[in-house]
Design a protein around this motif. Sequence first.
Motif, PDB file in Angstrom:
ATOM      1  N   TYR A  36       0.767  -1.227   0.424  1.00 48.28           N
ATOM      2  CA  TYR A  36       0.398  -0.036   0.122  1.00 48.28           C
ATOM      3  C   TYR A  36       0.479   1.367  -0.072  1.00 48.28           C
ATOM      4  O   TYR A  36       2.114   1.448   0.519  1.00 48.28           O
ATOM      5  CB  TYR A  36      -0.768  -0.075   1.344  1.00 48.28           C
ATOM      6  CG  TYR A  36      -1.900  -0.757   0.958  1.00 48.28           C
ATOM      7  CD1 TYR A  36      -2.128  -2.567   1.700  1.00 48.28           C
ATOM      8  CD2 TYR A  36      -3.448  -0.536   0.769  1.00 48.28           C
ATOM      9  CE1 TYR A  36      -3.296  -3.210   1.296  1.00 48.28           C
ATOM     10  CE2 TYR A  36      -4.570  -1.134   0.759  1.00 48.28           C
ATOM     11  CZ  TYR A  36      -4.270  -2.644   0.856  1.00 48.28           C
ATOM     12  OH  TYR A  36      -5.058  -3.206   1.277  1.00 48.28           O
ATOM     13  N   LYS A  38       0.615   5.896   0.893  1.00 47.33           N
ATOM     14  CA  LYS A  38      -0.037   6.562   1.029  1.00 47.33           C
ATOM     15  C   LYS A  38       0.475   7.606   1.497  1.00 47.33           C
ATOM     16  O   LYS A  38       2.151   7.917   2.057  1.00 47.33           O
ATOM     17  CB  LYS A  38       0.000   5.753   3.016  1.00 47.33           C
ATOM     18  CG  LYS A  38      -0.999   7.084   4.479  1.00 47.33           C
ATOM     19  CD  LYS A  38      -0.353   6.661   5.622  1.00 47.33           C
ATOM     20  CE  LYS A  38      -1.425   6.938   6.080  1.00 47.33           C
ATOM     21  NZ  LYS A  38      -0.930   8.577   6.369  1.00 47.33           N
ATOM     22  N   GLU A  42      -3.306  11.885   4.241  1.00 49.24           N
ATOM     23  CA  GLU A  42      -5.139  10.733   3.275  1.00 49.24           C
ATOM     24  C   GLU A  42      -4.371   9.222   3.385  1.00 49.24           C
ATOM     25  O   GLU A  42      -3.289   8.809   4.620  1.00 49.24           O
ATOM     26  CB  GLU A  42      -4.444  10.156   1.636  1.00 49.24           C
ATOM     27  CG  GLU A  42      -4.027  11.798   1.462  1.00 49.24           C
ATOM     28  CD  GLU A  42      -4.422  11.715  -0.646  1.00 49.24           C
ATOM     29  OE1 GLU A  42      -4.033  12.252  -1.424  1.00 49.24           O
ATOM     30  OE2 GLU A  42      -3.784  10.363  -1.077  1.00 49.24           O
ATOM     31  N   GLY A  43      -5.370   7.703   3.386  1.00 44.69           N
ATOM     32  CA  GLY A  43      -6.025   7.210   3.787  1.00 44.69           C
ATOM     33  C   GLY A  43      -4.213   5.727   2.910  1.00 44.69           C
ATOM     34  O   GLY A  43      -4.389   6.829   1.920  1.00 44.69           O
ATOM     35  N   PRO A  44      -4.350   4.542   3.194  1.00 39.58           N
ATOM     36  CA  PRO A  44      -3.295   4.051   2.140  1.00 39.58           C
ATOM     37  C   PRO A  44      -4.401   3.844   1.057  1.00 39.58           C
ATOM     38  O   PRO A  44      -5.198   3.593   1.459  1.00 39.58           O
ATOM     39  CB  PRO A  44      -2.984   2.762   3.722  1.00 39.58           C
ATOM     40  CG  PRO A  44      -2.923   3.428   4.598  1.00 39.58           C
ATOM     41  CD  PRO A  44      -4.276   4.376   4.707  1.00 39.58           C
TER      42      PRO A  44
ATOM     43  N   GLN B   6     -14.998   8.154   7.400  1.00 37.24           N
ATOM     44  CA  GLN B   6     -14.827   8.436   8.565  1.00 37.24           C
ATOM     45  C   GLN B   6     -15.372   9.755   9.191  1.00 37.24           C
ATOM     46  O   GLN B   6     -15.135  10.959   7.961  1.00 37.24           O
ATOM     47  CB  GLN B   6     -13.673   7.952   8.721  1.00 37.24           C
ATOM     48  CG  GLN B   6     -13.321   7.177   9.494  1.00 37.24           C
ATOM     49  CD  GLN B   6     -11.822   5.852   8.751  1.00 37.24           C
ATOM     50  OE1 GLN B   6     -10.677   6.169   8.494  1.00 37.24           O
ATOM     51  NE2 GLN B   6     -11.552   5.983  10.681  1.00 37.24           N
ATOM     52  N   LEU B  43       1.306   0.846  10.462  1.00 34.95           N
ATOM     53  CA  LEU B  43      -0.339   0.825  11.464  1.00 34.95           C
ATOM     54  C   LEU B  43      -0.834  -0.240  12.137  1.00 34.95           C
ATOM     55  O   LEU B  43      -0.279  -1.158  11.728  1.00 34.95           O
ATOM     56  CB  LEU B  43      -1.151   0.499   9.953  1.00 34.95           C
ATOM     57  CG  LEU B  43      -0.919   1.397   8.343  1.00 34.95           C
ATOM     58  CD1 LEU B  43      -1.574   1.078   6.862  1.00 34.95           C
ATOM     59  CD2 LEU B  43      -2.045   3.418   8.749  1.00 34.95           C
ATOM     60  N   LEU B  91      -7.851   4.700  11.667  1.00 33.32           N
ATOM     61  CA  LEU B  91      -8.329   3.983   9.993  1.00 33.32           C
ATOM     62  C   LEU B  91      -8.664   2.940   9.725  1.00 33.32           C
ATOM     63  O   LEU B  91      -8.406   2.484  11.728  1.00 33.32           O
ATOM     64  CB  LEU B  91      -7.109   4.127   9.291  1.00 33.32           C
ATOM     65  CG  LEU B  91      -5.631   5.596   9.071  1.00 33.32           C
ATOM     66  CD1 LEU B  91      -4.553   5.061   8.515  1.00 33.32           C
ATOM     67  CD2 LEU B  91      -6.437   6.201   8.152  1.00 33.32           C
ATOM     68  N   CYS B  92      -9.906   3.326   9.175  1.00 28.87           N
ATOM     69  CA  CYS B  92     -10.926   2.401   9.009  1.00 28.87           C
ATOM     70  C   CYS B  92     -10.360   2.022   7.778  1.00 28.87           C
ATOM     71  O   CYS B  92     -10.682   3.244   6.520  1.00 28.87           O
ATOM     72  CB  CYS B  92     -11.868   3.071   9.473  1.00 28.87           C
ATOM     73  SG  CYS B  92     -13.909   1.941   8.575  1.00 28.87           S
ATOM     74  N   PHE B 104      -9.249   2.387   1.910  1.00 32.18           N
ATOM     75  CA  PHE B 104      -8.997   2.713   3.699  1.00 32.18           C
ATOM     76  C   PHE B 104     -10.260   4.592   3.727  1.00 32.18           C
ATOM     77  O   PHE B 104      -9.907   5.538   2.584  1.00 32.18           O
ATOM     78  CB  PHE B 104      -7.665   3.483   3.627  1.00 32.18           C
ATOM     79  CG  PHE B 104      -6.942   2.093   4.982  1.00 32.18           C
ATOM     80  CD1 PHE B 104      -6.428   1.195   3.541  1.00 32.18           C
ATOM     81  CD2 PHE B 104      -6.404   2.058   5.806  1.00 32.18           C
ATOM     82  CE1 PHE B 104      -5.865   0.300   4.326  1.00 32.18           C
ATOM     83  CE2 PHE B 104      -6.171   0.691   6.221  1.00 32.18           C
ATOM     84  CZ  PHE B 104      -5.206   0.218   5.555  1.00 32.18           C
ATOM     85  N   GLY B 105     -10.363   4.868   4.676  1.00 35.08           N
ATOM     86  CA  GLY B 105     -10.836   5.929   4.823  1.00 35.08           C
ATOM     87  C   GLY B 105      -9.278   7.079   4.896  1.00 35.08           C
ATOM     88  O   GLY B 105      -8.410   6.194   5.195  1.00 35.08           O
ATOM     89  N   GLU B 106     -10.153   8.260   4.940  1.00 35.69           N
ATOM     90  CA  GLU B 106      -8.947   9.003   5.562  1.00 35.69           C
ATOM     91  C   GLU B 106      -8.132   9.194   6.595  1.00 35.69           C
ATOM     92  O   GLU B 106      -7.638   9.846   7.067  1.00 35.69           O
ATOM     93  CB  GLU B 106      -9.480  10.563   4.941  1.00 35.69           C
ATOM     94  CG  GLU B 106      -9.407  10.361   3.202  1.00 35.69           C
ATOM     95  CD  GLU B 106     -10.049  12.556   2.623  1.00 35.69           C
ATOM     96  OE1 GLU B 106      -9.856  11.953   1.701  1.00 35.69           O
ATOM     97  OE2 GLU B 106     -10.161  13.026   3.696  1.00 35.69           O
ATOM     98  N   GLY B 107      -9.580   8.443   7.943  1.00 32.62           N
ATOM     99  CA  GLY B 107      -8.302   8.400   9.267  1.00 32.62           C
ATOM    100  C   GLY B 107      -9.164  10.022  10.068  1.00 32.62           C
ATOM    101  O   GLY B 107      -9.811  10.871   9.791  1.00 32.62           O
TER     102      GLY B 107
END
Lengths: 111, 113
Positions: A36, A38, A42-44, B6, B43, B91-92, B104-107
């Motif tokens: 992934y 990142k 931002e999310g991964p 999120q 993570l 993070l979801c 993933f969401g942006e957290g």
Amino acid sequence: DQQVKQNSPSLSVQEGRISILNCDYTNSMFDYFLWYKKYPAEGPTFLISISSIKDKNEDGRFTVFLNKSAKHLSLHIVPSQPGDSAVYFCAASRVPDDMRFGAGTRLTVKP
Amino acid sequence: GAGVSQSPSNKVTEKGKDVELRCDPISGHTALYWYRQRLGQGLEFLIYFQGNSAPDKSGLPSDRFSAERTGESVSTLTIQRTQQEDSAVYLCASSARINGELFFGEGSRLTVL
């Protein structure tokens, strides 16, 4: 427990050269591996994956290599571009369980 | 939108207060994950929901942490009596299948003062 390890916290590469990011895992039951990418804030996002029945998977400039006997995988980026600068996370999973991530490697590609 | 959503995106709270973080997965995704990323770290797995199966809670760091998911929809992560060490980005991610790509969401950035 750290089942997935990325021992290099950072890597700096010149534009146009190859970037090699490494990942080691301890659980021999893992059967699916992913990388992934990142960017900050931002999310991964998914980059590339490989199943344990393969030893190589290629997608454009990105190639993932898997060495099961060594419990090691690597991501090659050729040629590297400044836009590739990001944190790269290695992940591993085994059906039907969850996915575990490494600590990440920050790649900087210099123009 | 079509991605993982999120909320809140940022939360500042005082030590000892409870917080609730929400995740709306992509519609139809059966798997939902919560991860935590502390400053400068990777993570950290917290919890995993797969369909109607019992969740894998093995990553929850203490009994102050809990999470729920109603069917294959929204999930909430609750942190009770927050501590400064809980400060992180939560993070979801959701996935359409086991071993599938995670989206993933942006957290949610949590800061505990």
